[in-house]
Design a protein around this motif. Structure first.
Motif, short mmCIF file in Angstrom:
data_model
loop_
_atom_site.label_atom_id
_atom_site.label_comp_id
_atom_site.label_asym_id
_atom_site.label_seq_id
_atom_site.Cartn_x
_atom_site.Cartn_y
_atom_site.Cartn_z
N LYS A 60 9.93 -6.05 -5.02
CA LYS A 60 10.17 -4.71 -5.58
C LYS A 60 8.90 -4.12 -6.18
O LYS A 60 7.98 -4.84 -6.57
CB LYS A 60 11.22 -4.78 -6.70
CG LYS A 60 12.50 -5.47 -6.31
CD LYS A 60 13.26 -4.72 -5.22
CE LYS A 60 14.61 -5.36 -4.96
NZ LYS A 60 15.09 -5.11 -3.61
N GLU A 61 8.93 -2.80 -6.30
CA GLU A 61 7.88 -2.12 -7.04
C GLU A 61 8.46 -1.60 -8.34
O GLU A 61 9.43 -0.84 -8.35
CB GLU A 61 7.30 -0.94 -6.25
CG GLU A 61 6.24 -0.22 -7.05
CD GLU A 61 5.57 0.90 -6.25
OE1 GLU A 61 4.64 0.59 -5.50
OE2 GLU A 61 5.98 2.05 -6.39
N GLY A 62 7.87 -2.03 -9.45
CA GLY A 62 8.27 -1.51 -10.76
C GLY A 62 7.20 -0.58 -11.27
O GLY A 62 7.33 0.64 -11.26
N CYS A 63 6.09 -1.17 -11.68
CA CYS A 63 5.04 -0.40 -12.37
C CYS A 63 3.86 -0.06 -11.47
O CYS A 63 3.11 0.86 -11.75
CB CYS A 63 4.54 -1.21 -13.55
SG CYS A 63 3.76 -2.77 -13.05
N ALA A 64 3.66 -0.83 -10.41
CA ALA A 64 2.49 -0.67 -9.52
C ALA A 64 1.17 -0.84 -10.27
O ALA A 64 0.15 -0.29 -9.88
CB ALA A 64 2.52 0.67 -8.78
N GLY A 66 0.59 -4.18 -12.07
CA GLY A 66 0.44 -5.58 -12.45
C GLY A 66 1.10 -5.96 -13.76
O GLY A 66 0.89 -7.07 -14.26
N ASP A 67 1.93 -5.07 -14.30
CA ASP A 67 2.44 -5.28 -15.65
C ASP A 67 3.85 -5.85 -15.73
O ASP A 67 4.21 -6.44 -16.73
CB ASP A 67 2.46 -3.93 -16.40
CG ASP A 67 1.36 -3.86 -17.44
OD1 ASP A 67 1.05 -4.91 -18.01
OD2 ASP A 67 0.83 -2.77 -17.67
N CYS A 68 4.68 -5.63 -14.69
CA CYS A 68 6.10 -5.93 -14.87
C CYS A 68 6.57 -7.15 -14.07
O CYS A 68 7.60 -7.72 -14.39
CB CYS A 68 6.94 -4.72 -14.47
SG CYS A 68 7.05 -4.45 -12.69
N GLY A 69 5.86 -7.52 -13.03
CA GLY A 69 6.21 -8.72 -12.28
C GLY A 69 7.26 -8.53 -11.20
O GLY A 69 7.61 -9.50 -10.50
N ALA A 70 7.80 -7.31 -11.02
CA ALA A 70 8.85 -7.11 -10.02
C ALA A 70 8.33 -7.41 -8.61
O ALA A 70 9.11 -7.71 -7.70
CB ALA A 70 9.36 -5.68 -10.08
N CYS A 71 7.03 -7.33 -8.43
CA CYS A 71 6.42 -7.47 -7.09
C CYS A 71 5.86 -8.87 -6.86
O CYS A 71 5.10 -9.06 -5.90
CB CYS A 71 5.29 -6.47 -6.97
SG CYS A 71 3.96 -6.90 -8.12
N ASN A 90 0.51 -10.69 -8.17
CA ASN A 90 1.18 -9.38 -8.14
C ASN A 90 0.82 -8.68 -6.83
O ASN A 90 -0.33 -8.28 -6.61
CB ASN A 90 0.70 -8.51 -9.31
CG ASN A 90 0.97 -9.15 -10.65
OD1 ASN A 90 0.07 -9.69 -11.28
ND2 ASN A 90 2.21 -9.12 -11.07
N CYS A 92 1.58 -5.77 -5.90
CA CYS A 92 1.43 -4.31 -5.99
C CYS A 92 -0.01 -3.87 -6.12
O CYS A 92 -0.33 -2.72 -5.84
CB CYS A 92 2.23 -3.77 -7.17
SG CYS A 92 1.65 -4.31 -8.79
S1 FES Z 1 5.20 -3.61 -9.56
FE1 FES Z 1 5.00 -4.16 -11.65
S2 FES Z 1 3.66 -5.87 -11.56
FE2 FES Z 1 3.69 -5.12 -9.56
#
Ligand code: FES
Ligand SMILES: Cc1cc2nc3c(=O)[nH]c(=O)nc-3n(C[C@H](O)[C@H](O)[C@H](O)COP(=O)(O)OP(=O)(O)OC[C@H]3O[C@@H](n4cnc5c(N)ncnc54)[C@H](O)[C@@H]3O)c2cc1C
Ligand code: FES
Length: 512
Positions: A60-64, A66-71, A90, A92
């Motif tokens: 997934k893409e959350g923050c794009a 490197g901050d949220c880890g969804a990717c 990451n 993203c």
């Molecule tokens: S989308 Fe949030 S760390 Fe990559």
């Protein structure tokens, strides 16, 4: 190319390494299959490729940024002694062409031949570790990297492994429980520790190797991954306007957040000479392609006082891509490694096509984001000298969050005292000016009065002559100055034994 049907897993048996691999073709293993891509866009992120091209939308893409880890995905590389290393990164902000010769595992790759879940996934399910589901694949992949790197983990290690993943709904307790329990399940057929190190795995990655000769580099318009320092120097000499790409954790954001078009990229990650750490009698040398994950332990072996700094520098997935030298070269006033290495008297090794030179790190920064690097020049590594016995060393990071946050103020102090007499003092700060720098006035004040409370107070008072900090969204100017002074007091108190050491939060309350 032939595909072997291994126990539950497809691995491509590649042509032998001696055979020429087209220089413009990126090749990597994705969930057990070899991908070959002709001239991929140099700044296409792995995440964009997975979702938009490969149709793997579990990542997934959350923050794009490197901050949220969804990717989070897991990257496998063939390392020393023919062993695979697997690390979470990451996707993203990491560019696709940096995958050359590597193995990429996404959440889709964990499914077992029987369609059963992998133990990491099963444990998340059993412990109710998923609620919205959006952040879950990223958690699973961070836990999967941990699973492949250990036979068990305690709570502290689990929390560290998850410090780059945000969950805003379930809460971390069930996720941590899932992590602690993930090794209790029977080893899976696909993706057990043993299977990940098996001969077919190693053979598949060996088959992707380009060989050592310069001509075998991945190279096409807009992207070049040299395989030797000389090839790198030549490439930069020919195209001095190119951007040097190391881990890309700063550069990636220029693309994903600032939407910038970058000039041609020269990637350092394939230069084996720069991926070395050299222990020398008088210090340690860390090459420009060494990641923070590998660099910090080398530093901590000599300077255990930097432990908190190492743990609080970004998150494991960022540290798995980012390099130490990238942090130094980037020259941000809030680059956390910079004050630490200035205080330790580090020296940078720079070179271009024709010559090399050494520059003390503290002289490298000429102004805000302005360094002493000349056109065509790059860092090959950083040398950190052995500290004389009896040093007093401490390193502090003041930020709003403990994990994964940018410093408001960062400081490292290294003092040698003979009783009350100061033999040498290096007090280095980040976040206090346009560049990370030593506090020369404070050092002189401390040295003049000596290692006693009055000396520290004199140094605190002199900080105002060293720095006129900015106010920004992270902290106000007065806050920064007072925090910096309080860190000096804390340093003295924790080393003089006058009072028990203060925790950072306590030190901050002092600023009122
Ligand atoms: S989308 Fe949030 S760390 Fe990559
Ligand atoms: C989510 C997140 C959290 C972060 N947390 C922190 C943190 O806690 N503390 C902190 O200090 N930083 C942090 N950073 C910033 C970043 O991770 C570091 O600065 C990192 O060390 C940069 O290294 P890199 O290899 O990724 O550099 P890159 O992004 O590849 O390059 C950075 C710059 O250095 C130049 N460069 C790289 N290598 C060389 C070389 N050998 N010679 C000449 N120039 C070179 C590049 O051209 C570029 O200008 C964070 C970043 C993100 C995205
Ligand atoms: S399960 Fe998605 S935010 Fe927590």
């Amino acid at each position: 190319m032939e595909l072997l049907n291994l126990p539950g897993k497809l691995i491509a048996a590649m042509s032998p390494p001696s055979q020429a691999i087209p220089s413009q073709t990126l090749r990597f293993v994705l969930n057990g299959r070899v991908e070959a891509i002709d001239q991929p866009p140099p700044t296409q992120t792995i995440l964009e490729y997975l979702r938009d091209v490969a149709g793997l939308k579990g990542t997934k893409e959350g923050c794009a940024e490197g901050d949220c880890g969804a990717c989070t995905v897991v990257l496998g590389e063939l390392g020393a002694e023919q062993r695979m290393t697997y690390r979470a990164v990451n996707s993203c902000i990491r560019f696709l062409p940096t995958l050359d010769g590597k193995e990429l595992v996404t959440v889709e790759g964990l499914q077992q031949p029987s369609r059963a879940l992998h133990p990491v996934q099963q444990s998340m399910l059993d412990q109710h570790g998923s609620q919205c589901g959006f952040c879950t694949p990223g958690f699973v992949m961070s836990l999967f990297a941990l699973y492949l790197n250990a036979d068990a983990a305690d709570r502290e290690r689990v929390i560290e492994a998850l410090s780059g993943n945000l969950c805003r709904c379930t809460g971390y307790r069930p996720i941590i429980d899932a992590a602690l329990g993930q090794w209790k399940y029977a080893a899976p057929l696909r993706w057990s520790r043993a299977e990940s190190q098996s001969a077919p795995h190693v053979a598949a990655l060996e088959g992707l190797a380009r060989g050592a000769q310069p001509g075998a580099s991945l190279k096409y318009p807009g992207f070049h991954a040299p395989r030797s320092v000389q090839e790198l120097a030549d490439a930069l000499q020919e195209r001095p306007d190119s951007v040097l790409l190391a881990g890309g954790t700063d550069i990636g954001l220029m693309v994903t957040k600032q939407l910038r078009e970058l000039p041609a990229l020269i990637y350092l990650g394939e230069v084996a000479e720069l991926a070395r750490i050299e222990e020398r009698p008088d210090g340690v040398w860390i090459g420009a392609a060494v990641t923070l994950t590998d660099a910090w332990p080398a530093l901590l072996g000599r300077f255990p006082e930097l432990k908190e700094q190492a743990a609080r520098f970004a998150s494991p997935p960022i540290r798995n891509s980012a390099t130490l030298c990238g942090n130094l070269a980037n020259g941000s006033p809030i680059g956390d490694a910079i004050p630490a290495l200035i205080a330790l008297g580090a020296r940078l090794e720079l070179r271009n096509r024709a010559q090399q030179r050494t520059v003390p790190l503290e002289d490298f920064y000429l102004g805000y984001r302005k360094t002493a690097l000349a056109a065509g020049e790059f860092l090959t590594g950083v040398f950190i000298p052995r500290a004389a016995d009896g040093r007093l060393l401490a390193s502090y990071k003041v930020s709003k969050r403990v994990d994964q946050d940018i410093s408001a103020v960062c400081a490292t102090f290294c003092v040698h005292a003979d009783g009350e007499r100061i033999v040498s003092a290096r007090l280095a700060f980040g976040g206090m000016a346009g560049v990370a720098a030593r506090a020369h006035h404070a050092e002189r004040a401390l040295t003049g009065v000596g290692w006693r409370p009055a000396g520290i107070e004199a140094a605190v008072a002199a900080l105002g002559a060293d720095f006129k900090p900015l106010s920004d969204l992270r902290a106000g100017s007065a806050y920064r100055l007072r925090s910096a002074g309080n860190l000096l007091r804390r340093f003295y108190q924790s080393h003089a034994g006058a009072r028990p050491a203060l925790r950072t939060a306590d030190a901050l309350q002092d600023v009122g």
